[in-house]
Design a protein around this motif. Structure first.
Motif, PDB file in Angstrom:
ATOM      1  N   THR A  92      30.362  34.874  32.902  1.00 53.77           N
ATOM      2  CA  THR A  92      30.649  35.814  33.967  1.00 53.77           C
ATOM      3  C   THR A  92      30.117  35.621  35.377  1.00 53.77           C
ATOM      4  OG1 THR A  92      28.934  37.013  33.198  1.00 53.77           O
ATOM      5  CG2 THR A  92      30.878  37.493  32.041  1.00 53.77           C
ATOM      6  N   ARG A 364      29.021  45.082  29.304  1.00 51.90           N
ATOM      7  CA  ARG A 364      29.078  43.441  28.904  1.00 51.90           C
ATOM      8  C   ARG A 364      28.425  43.449  27.646  1.00 51.90           C
ATOM      9  NH1 ARG A 364      32.496  40.282  31.676  1.00 51.90           N
ATOM     10  NH2 ARG A 364      31.975  40.458  34.044  1.00 51.90           N
ATOM     11  N   GLU A 403      37.084  39.210  29.178  1.00 48.02           N
ATOM     12  CA  GLU A 403      37.330  39.520  30.517  1.00 48.02           C
ATOM     13  C   GLU A 403      38.312  40.897  30.099  1.00 48.02           C
ATOM     14  OE1 GLU A 403      36.837  40.358  34.592  1.00 48.02           O
ATOM     15  OE2 GLU A 403      35.752  39.394  33.038  1.00 48.02           O
TER      16      GLU A 403
END
Length: 478
Positions: A92, A364, A403
């Motif tokens: 990320t 996340r 994602e």
């Protein structure tokens, strides 16, 4: 000449060694005591600057420069900042414009496997990390000092082990200065004296660190492969190349059929709704159904009572440390906290409180398994525990770390300054269902990745133990 402070005399020679810095930290933090211990070593000790090679003498950070971030992988390179260098999953990272990165003025910011990274400023000033094999071709910011070993003089794994050890810790952090914003500069560490214990010892420590670095790279590739496998097997491979920022902003849209669940425009974000519709086109169950016999909720609030790890304390993991390779921070007693501070095996933890900054950890996820079952966790995580035998936790994590799901969870934000994830909307997320063999394959890939992560920790611990043993043996301690 002696300078006395609170009954603790400091010699003028001490000040000379610290570059005449008139701050107490190098003397009171243990840095000077460690220097004295290392001076007692009967082996050769070489200044760090003499063991490095490359641009800027092998110890450099870089100038400030205008950063242009790009999302297209073909036109960008992964960009590591002083916080990013500590994280376990690098998938990320922000991405720097490739033509800028490869320009003559910035080419020396490129990372090479075997370098030691040292954070130069801010809260994390003085932390260290090793450049893994899979980080070749990454670029770093000017806030990261890069130590490039001259491999004809010293093995990179051994040099990193020394700088990462408790000896390197106090020597490097002893050079940190500043109050509101802490800093450290390359010239503050170039005189650190590195002990040389001979080819056999240094090679053994180097190989342990190199094996750990390879295992961490395998951890990264395993997670990436599991997520790719899941989406492609489910017929959702098109979502892997999301190009979120290339789709344009969500402006001027209308939403009908509203009810009391939510009136917030972000919760109806068209780009996120498109992902949800695509997920709903394949065989699925909702996240709420998956967690019906498990858990889908935040942790308990509790009073933190600090304690010593030698007396049964456990490490408390917060949202910042949860994504690091190895967490640091507070130790608390579990005996004055509720049972909910721990997590069951294969619990998916989602950072559930924070802000919507592009590089923030809010939404996340990571998996609690292996050695991380020994830690306690703050209430700021959304605990996702599967109660459906068709959806094991490792499989669910491969899905939630993606994602597309990060963007979906972000779209379900509620709150003001500090966001949270809407309790009802999160239950409606479609989770793809597939054959038992496919689920087992994906879950096994994730489990193997985390096994390698734990193994990497053990190799690093062995390397530090070997270094400690060498120091004690040659200093006549104990």
């Amino acid at each position: 000449m002696k300078i006395a402070e609170r009954g603790n005399p400091a010699m003028r020679s001490w000040l000379d060694r610290q570059g005449l810095k008139l701050v107490a930290k190098p003397y009171l933090s243990g840095a000077f005591a460690t220097q004295q211990l290392l001076e007692r070593l009967t082996v050769e000790k070489v200044p760090l600057r003499e063991l490095t090679a490359g641009h800027g003498g092998g110890i450099n950070s870089g100038p400030l420069f205008r950063r242009v971030y790009v999302t297209a992988p073909e036109h960008s390179v992964p960009f590591v900042g002083s916080k990013d260098m500590l994280v376990a999953d690098l998938s990320t990272l922000p991405r720097l414009k490739k033509t800028d990165a490869e320009s003559s003025s910035l080419h020396y910011l490129e990372l090479q496997p075997g370098m030691t990274m040292i954070s130069r400023s801010g809260f994390n000033a003085g932390r260290r990390a090793y450049v893994r094999p899979d980080m070749g071709g990454y670029w770093s910011s000017e806030d990261v000092i890069k130590v490039t070993p001259d491999q004809s003089k010293i093995k990179p794994g051994y040099l990193y082990a020394f700088l990462w050890s408790r000896f390197g810790e106090v020597l490097i952090r002893g050079g940190v200065y500043g109050s509101a914003i802490r800093h450290i500069a390359p010239n503050h560490i170039e005189e650190i004296r590195v002990p040389r214990f001979g080819e056999a010892v240094e090679k053994e420590i180097h190989e342990l660190m190199e094996e750990a670095a390879s295992l961490r790279a395998a951890f990264q590739s395993g997670l990436t492969e599991a997520t790719r496998d899941l989406f492609e097997t489910a017929g959702l491979g098109d979502l892997l190349d999301l190009r979120w920022h290339e789709q344009g902003r969500d402006l001027g849209f209308a939403q009908r059929g509203l009810n009391a669940t939510t009136l917030r425009a972000l919760n109806f974000q068209p780009r996120a709704q498109k992902i949800l519709r695509r997920l709903g086109e394949v065989e699925h169950v909702t996240l709420g159904e998956v967690c019906k016999g498990g858990r889908l909720g935040s942790g308990v609030r509790f009073k933190r009572v600090d304690a010593d790890p030698d007396y049964g304390a456990v490490r408390l993991i917060g949202q910042r440390q949860a994504f690091w390779q190895r967490p640091e921070g507070r130790w608390i007693t579990p005996y004055q906290a509720p049972p909910g501070i721990f997590a069951s095996d294969e619990t998916v933890m989602i950072a559930a409180q924070g802000t919507l900054g592009e590089n923030e950890v809010f939404c996340r996820s990571f998996l609690v398994t292996g050695s991380w079952l020994n830690h306690a966790y703050s209430q700021h995580f959304l605990r996702v525990v599967s109660g459906d035998s068709r959806v094991p936790g490792a499989y669910l994590f491969a899905f939630l770390r993606s994602e597309p799901l990060f963007r979906v969870l972000r779209s379900m934000s509620v709150g003001g300054k500090q966001q949270d994830i809407h309790e009802e909307l999160r239950t409606t997320i479609p989770v793809p269902i597939m054959g038992e063999d496919d689920v087992d394959r994906i879950a096994t890939t994730v489990r193997e990745a985390y096994r390698r992560r734990d193994e990497a920790d053990r190799w690093e611990d062995q390397a530090l133990a070997k270094l400690e043993e060498a120091v004690v043996r040659h200093a006549g301690v104990g």
